[in-house]
Enzyme design. Structure first.
Site, PDB file in Angstrom:
ATOM      1  N   ARG A  56       0.840  -1.205   0.000  1.00 16.17           N
ATOM      2  CA  ARG A  56       0.000   0.000   0.000  1.00 16.17           C
ATOM      3  C   ARG A  56       0.873   1.253   0.000  1.00 16.17           C
ATOM      4  O   ARG A  56       0.528   2.260  -0.634  1.00 16.17           O
ATOM      5  CB  ARG A  56      -0.945  -0.029   1.187  1.00 16.17           C
ATOM      6  CG  ARG A  56      -1.964  -1.191   1.076  1.00 16.17           C
ATOM      7  CD  ARG A  56      -2.968  -1.199   2.176  1.00 16.17           C
ATOM      8  NE  ARG A  56      -3.762   0.023   2.178  1.00 16.17           N
ATOM      9  CZ  ARG A  56      -4.538   0.363   3.198  1.00 16.17           C
ATOM     10  NH1 ARG A  56      -4.569  -0.424   4.275  1.00 16.17           N
ATOM     11  NH2 ARG A  56      -5.239   1.475   3.181  1.00 16.17           N
ATOM     12  N   HIS A 104      -6.896   6.757  11.998  1.00 20.46           N
ATOM     13  CA  HIS A 104      -6.479   5.356  11.860  1.00 20.46           C
ATOM     14  C   HIS A 104      -5.003   5.214  11.512  1.00 20.46           C
ATOM     15  O   HIS A 104      -4.566   4.177  11.010  1.00 20.46           O
ATOM     16  CB  HIS A 104      -7.368   4.652  10.807  1.00 20.46           C
ATOM     17  CG  HIS A 104      -8.802   4.623  11.192  1.00 20.46           C
ATOM     18  ND1 HIS A 104      -9.819   4.466  10.284  1.00 20.46           N
ATOM     19  CD2 HIS A 104      -9.407   4.737  12.402  1.00 20.46           C
ATOM     20  CE1 HIS A 104     -10.984   4.491  10.915  1.00 20.46           C
ATOM     21  NE2 HIS A 104     -10.773   4.654  12.184  1.00 20.46           N
TER      22      HIS A 104
HETATM   23  N1  APR Z   1     -15.873   9.572  -4.307  1.00 20.95           N
HETATM   24  C1  APR Z   1     -16.558   9.627  -3.121  1.00 20.95           C
HETATM   25  N2  APR Z   1     -16.961   8.521  -2.428  1.00 20.95           N
HETATM   26  C2  APR Z   1     -16.689   7.330  -3.008  1.00 20.95           C
HETATM   27  C3  APR Z   1     -16.003   7.198  -4.246  1.00 20.95           C
HETATM   28  C4  APR Z   1     -15.592   8.404  -4.892  1.00 20.95           C
HETATM   29  N3  APR Z   1     -14.915   8.395  -6.042  1.00 20.95           N
HETATM   30  N4  APR Z   1     -15.879   5.861  -4.535  1.00 20.95           N
HETATM   31  C5  APR Z   1     -16.478   5.199  -3.496  1.00 20.95           C
HETATM   32  N5  APR Z   1     -16.972   6.081  -2.592  1.00 20.95           N
HETATM   33  C6  APR Z   1     -17.637   5.828  -1.325  1.00 20.95           C
HETATM   34  C7  APR Z   1     -18.427   4.532  -1.227  1.00 20.95           C
HETATM   35  O1  APR Z   1     -19.751   4.688  -1.708  1.00 20.95           O
HETATM   36  C8  APR Z   1     -18.388   4.263   0.281  1.00 20.95           C
HETATM   37  O2  APR Z   1     -19.464   4.913   0.942  1.00 20.95           O
HETATM   38  O3  APR Z   1     -16.641   5.746  -0.342  1.00 20.95           O
HETATM   39  C9  APR Z   1     -17.068   4.904   0.731  1.00 20.95           C
HETATM   40  C10 APR Z   1     -15.953   3.912   1.011  1.00 20.95           C
HETATM   41  O4  APR Z   1     -16.324   3.162   2.132  1.00 20.95           O
HETATM   42  P1  APR Z   1     -15.285   2.133   2.793  1.00 20.95           P
HETATM   43  O5  APR Z   1     -14.629   1.366   1.731  1.00 20.95           O
HETATM   44  O6  APR Z   1     -16.047   1.411   3.853  1.00 20.95           O
HETATM   45  O7  APR Z   1     -14.157   3.071   3.425  1.00 20.95           O
HETATM   46  P2  APR Z   1     -14.172   3.896   4.808  1.00 20.95           P
HETATM   47  O8  APR Z   1     -15.550   4.395   5.128  1.00 20.95           O
HETATM   48  O9  APR Z   1     -13.090   4.873   4.736  1.00 20.95           O
HETATM   49  O10 APR Z   1     -13.777   2.743   5.851  1.00 20.95           O
HETATM   50  C11 APR Z   1     -13.600   3.099   7.200  1.00 20.95           C
HETATM   51  O11 APR Z   1     -12.715   0.932   7.695  1.00 20.95           O
HETATM   52  O12 APR Z   1     -11.498  -0.775   6.914  1.00 20.95           O
HETATM   53  C12 APR Z   1     -11.479   0.243   7.807  1.00 20.95           C
HETATM   54  O13 APR Z   1      -9.646   1.410   8.733  1.00 20.95           O
HETATM   55  C13 APR Z   1     -10.356   1.234   7.549  1.00 20.95           C
HETATM   56  O14 APR Z   1     -10.433   3.655   7.652  1.00 20.95           O
HETATM   57  C14 APR Z   1     -11.105   2.519   7.179  1.00 20.95           C
HETATM   58  C15 APR Z   1     -12.459   2.322   7.821  1.00 20.95           C
END
Ligand code: APR
Length: 229
Positions: A56, A104
């Protein structure tokens, strides 16, 4: 200057080519989360986790902040902008934002595996098995794994309670305590929710912007400049 707090997640960096976690094709579809993002995983197979975060870190080295990151930095001309990010990348910093709190951890830092307060800056270099911290323990990524406390939450809650405006961009709001920050925002402040698949949020003064980060923050910036200066 009005005070804006921004909560960002992996979606914020998706348009910089960095995978999210829970979208289709996301990291957690390809990697067993318990084995690469939990303290139990570290205890059972630390070398697997070092490889995962080294990969990463290499990907991050190739990535660039996107226009969404730059818009948040540019908003500092008119507002006090404080960013609380769940992301471990350094794209908000590289875009020029000046008030950033990582909940995080940060990929560009390492820590002692005995004392989480012993942190060193490593940039995009790999951490190898056998690399030692000053206290002689194995170096590990400075990342908050499942099952570990989130030390910056107290400050994050304070920033959120003090905000006149809140922006939530690119997060599924699936992981606590970060997802609970929305509830600490004062009741009637405007809240902008930027996400192509927005999570359900119950707030009075809610703007749901069903767009990707770049396009959604372009719209948000316009509304803020026209209505909230
Ligand atoms: N622009 C905006 N939002 C987007 C885009 C984009 N181009 N592509 C995807 N998304 C949105 C998705 O719809 C979803 O709601 O981003 C979000 C990503 O969600 P996750 O993958 O769950 O990521 P996150 O919310 O940051 O996860 C939280 O979980 O795994 C742990 O520690 C890790 O910090 C992370 C935490």
């Amino acid at each position: 200057m009005k005070n804006i707090v921004v909560l960002t997640g992996a979606g914020m960096s998706a348009q910089s080519g960095i995978s999210t976690f829970r979208d289709s094709g996301g990291l957690w579809e390809n990697y067993p989360v318990q084995q690469v993002a939990s303290i139990e995983g570290w205890h059972s197979n630390p070398e697997l986790m070092l490889v995962f975060y080294n990969q990463r870190r290499t990907a991050l080295k190739e990535a660039q902040p996107n226009k969404g990151h730059r818009i948040l930095a540019a908003l500092e001309q008119h507002f006090l902008v404080r960013i609380i990010t769940q992301n471990i990348d350094d794209l908000h910093e590289r875009a020029g934002s000046t008030h950033i709190l990582h909940l995080h951890g940060e990929l560009t830092k390492a820590q002692s595996s005995k004392d989480s307060g012993r942190i060193t800056h490593i940039g995009y270099d790999p951490i190898e098995w056998g690399d030692k911290a000053a206290d002689g323990s194995q170096l590990r990524p400075h990342v908050v794994w499942f099952g570990e406390p989130v030390p910056n939450m107290t400050k994050a809650i304070q920033w959120t309670q003090e905000a006149d405006i809140m922006i939530v961009a690119g997060t599924s709001l699936a992981v606590y305590p970060a997802a609970g920050l929305v509830d600490f925002a004062q009741d009637n402040i405007p809240l902008f929710l930027v996400d192509p698949k927005p999570a359900p949020v119950r707030k009075n003064n809610l703007y749901v912007i069903k767009e990707k980060a770049v396009e959604g923050l372009e719209k948000t910036q316009k509304i803020l400049i026209e209505n909230y200066l």
